[in-house]
Design an enzyme around this catalytic site. Sequence first.
Site, PDB file in Angstrom:
ATOM      1  N   SER A 150      40.766  29.409  35.761  1.00  0.00           N
ATOM      2  CA  SER A 150      40.225  30.412  36.696  1.00  0.00           C
ATOM      3  C   SER A 150      38.967  29.834  37.329  1.00  0.00           C
ATOM      4  CB  SER A 150      39.850  31.680  35.908  1.00  0.00           C
ATOM      5  OG  SER A 150      39.040  32.545  36.685  1.00  0.00           O
ATOM      6  N   TYR A 165      36.025  36.349  28.914  1.00  0.00           N
ATOM      7  CA  TYR A 165      37.080  35.770  29.750  1.00  0.00           C
ATOM      8  C   TYR A 165      36.664  34.384  30.235  1.00  0.00           C
ATOM      9  CZ  TYR A 165      40.489  35.483  33.607  1.00  0.00           C
ATOM     10  OH  TYR A 165      41.490  35.094  34.458  1.00  0.00           O
TER      11      TYR A 165
HETATM   12  N1  LIG Z   1      45.155  37.156  39.473  1.00  0.00           N
HETATM   13  C1  LIG Z   1      44.045  36.443  39.597  1.00  0.00           C
HETATM   14  O1  LIG Z   1      43.241  36.664  40.501  1.00  0.00           O
HETATM   15  C2  LIG Z   1      43.760  35.328  38.632  1.00  0.00           C
HETATM   16  C3  LIG Z   1      42.667  34.497  38.898  1.00  0.00           C
HETATM   17  C4  LIG Z   1      42.373  33.470  38.041  1.00  0.00           C
HETATM   18  C5  LIG Z   1      43.157  33.236  36.943  1.00  0.00           C
HETATM   19  N2  LIG Z   1      44.219  34.052  36.685  1.00  0.00           N
HETATM   20  C6  LIG Z   1      45.035  33.759  35.498  1.00  0.00           C
HETATM   21  O2  LIG Z   1      46.383  33.711  35.879  1.00  0.00           O
HETATM   22  C7  LIG Z   1      47.191  34.016  34.739  1.00  0.00           C
HETATM   23  C8  LIG Z   1      48.239  35.054  35.138  1.00  0.00           C
HETATM   24  O3  LIG Z   1      47.585  36.271  35.424  1.00  0.00           O
HETATM   25  P1  LIG Z   1      48.118  37.323  36.513  1.00  0.00           P
HETATM   26  O4  LIG Z   1      47.040  37.492  37.497  1.00  0.00           O
HETATM   27  O5  LIG Z   1      49.449  36.958  36.957  1.00  0.00           O
HETATM   28  O6  LIG Z   1      48.114  38.649  35.615  1.00  0.00           O
HETATM   29  P2  LIG Z   1      49.330  39.582  35.169  1.00  0.00           P
HETATM   30  O7  LIG Z   1      48.696  40.608  34.287  1.00  0.00           O
HETATM   31  O8  LIG Z   1      50.104  40.029  36.352  1.00  0.00           O
HETATM   32  O9  LIG Z   1      50.267  38.617  34.320  1.00  0.00           O
HETATM   33  C9  LIG Z   1      49.947  38.168  33.019  1.00  0.00           C
HETATM   34  C10 LIG Z   1      51.231  38.070  32.227  1.00  0.00           C
HETATM   35  O10 LIG Z   1      50.920  37.567  30.919  1.00  0.00           O
HETATM   36  C11 LIG Z   1      51.643  38.348  29.987  1.00  0.00           C
HETATM   37  N3  LIG Z   1      50.978  38.350  28.684  1.00  0.00           N
HETATM   38  C12 LIG Z   1      49.785  38.900  28.375  1.00  0.00           C
HETATM   39  N4  LIG Z   1      49.535  38.747  27.073  1.00  0.00           N
HETATM   40  C13 LIG Z   1      50.586  38.077  26.548  1.00  0.00           C
HETATM   41  C14 LIG Z   1      50.916  37.640  25.248  1.00  0.00           C
HETATM   42  N5  LIG Z   1      50.095  37.846  24.209  1.00  0.00           N
HETATM   43  N6  LIG Z   1      52.077  36.995  25.056  1.00  0.00           N
HETATM   44  C15 LIG Z   1      52.928  36.791  26.097  1.00  0.00           C
HETATM   45  N7  LIG Z   1      52.678  37.188  27.349  1.00  0.00           N
HETATM   46  C16 LIG Z   1      51.512  37.827  27.568  1.00  0.00           C
HETATM   47  C17 LIG Z   1      51.681  39.746  30.580  1.00  0.00           C
HETATM   48  O11 LIG Z   1      52.700  40.548  30.002  1.00  0.00           O
HETATM   49  C18 LIG Z   1      51.918  39.437  32.047  1.00  0.00           C
HETATM   50  O12 LIG Z   1      53.285  39.354  32.371  1.00  0.00           O
HETATM   51  C19 LIG Z   1      46.228  34.479  33.645  1.00  0.00           C
HETATM   52  O13 LIG Z   1      45.994  33.425  32.736  1.00  0.00           O
HETATM   53  C20 LIG Z   1      44.968  34.806  34.406  1.00  0.00           C
HETATM   54  O14 LIG Z   1      43.818  34.681  33.609  1.00  0.00           O
HETATM   55  C21 LIG Z   1      44.540  35.080  37.510  1.00  0.00           C
END
Ligand SMILES: NC(=O)c1ccc[n+]([C@@H]2O[C@H](COP(=O)([O-])OP(=O)(O)OC[C@H]3O[C@@H](n4cnc5c(N)ncnc54)[C@H](O)[C@@H]3O)[C@@H](O)[C@H]2O)c1
Length: 258
Positions: A150, A165
């Site tokens: 991130s 985080y």
């Molecule tokens: N969306 C953003 O702006 C953003 C920015 C920077 C980093 N990220 C990172 O991107 C990644 C994906 O996030 P996203 O934005 O798609 O969020 P999201 O909540 O849409 O997706 C996260 C997924 O991870 C799964 N998950 C959570 N805990 C879990 C576990 N213990 N075991 C198995 N699966 C699990 C959830 O069920 C979900 O499907 C994350 O690591 C997040 O930190 C997202």
Amino acid sequence: MPVLEDVFSLADQVAIVTGAASGLGRVFAYALAGAGADVALLDINGKGLHETAEHVRSLGRKAYAYTVDVADEIQVLAAFVELEKAAGHIDILVNNAGVGQAYQGMIHEYPSSEWHRLIDVNLNSVFYCSREALKRMVARRKGKIINISSIWGLVGGGFVRAGGYATTKGAIVNLTREMALEYAPYGIQINAICPGFHRTGLGNFDDPEFAQLMTSHTPAGRVAEADELQGTVIYLASSASSFMCGSIIAVDGGFLSQ
Ligand SMILES: NC(=O)c1ccc[n+]([C@@H]2O[C@H](COP(=O)([O-])OP(=O)(O)OC[C@H]3O[C@@H](n4cnc5c(N)ncnc54)[C@H](O)[C@@H]3O)[C@@H](O)[C@H]2O)c1
């Protein structure tokens, strides 16, 4: 010189995406399938997982779905054993599963339970999944690991008070570098993506105040759609990045250049 289409092709490859039931993970699964890979999907959310799997199959690729808590090393180990039996080999791992913080506040008031939850899901899962993937990749002298960190992995959580985080995402950056150095001699390339604000279920983007706050901190003047990361993941998963080891790529609308 290989033709460009072959450089980005993932034909005959098997890719694993954690957190593939929604958001960025779902986009990554579709993109990898679109580039020709069969895809193994791991997520704790079985319903979303099967929707992703159905769509991957509609693209003409195989999908293997495992309802797994990636913070549980026994469940991770079992899924890799099952996948190896089903698919035969593993070429690509995208460590994407993650959670946002439920608590926003200063470290001196931070609840231990929240701290451990973030470390377990966001960081330990990357170690568990990478360890299982690397055992197999080392044997084949081939592989790609893409860790989803991130912007908060490269700077402090600051205005969003994302201490827990940001700690996990910073650790993913250095774990990426460590693993990249250890496994580069084995023909395995390990890199990370640091996304800025992308519209998924992780943030409360339907709340205009939240969306405006994130937009105001982004030089591009908007938050991104989840599918804007598909090209970056294909780049790092394919031979297009064959000489990249330990690179940390920001896709952030300019956030980190401020
Ligand atoms: N969306 C953003 O702006 C953003 C920015 C920077 C980093 N990220 C990172 O991107 C990644 C994906 O996030 P996203 O934005 O798609 O969020 P999201 O909540 O849409 O997706 C996260 C997924 O991870 C799964 N998950 C959570 N805990 C879990 C576990 N213990 N075991 C198995 N699966 C699990 C959830 O069920 C979900 O499907 C994350 O690591 C997040 O930190 C997202």
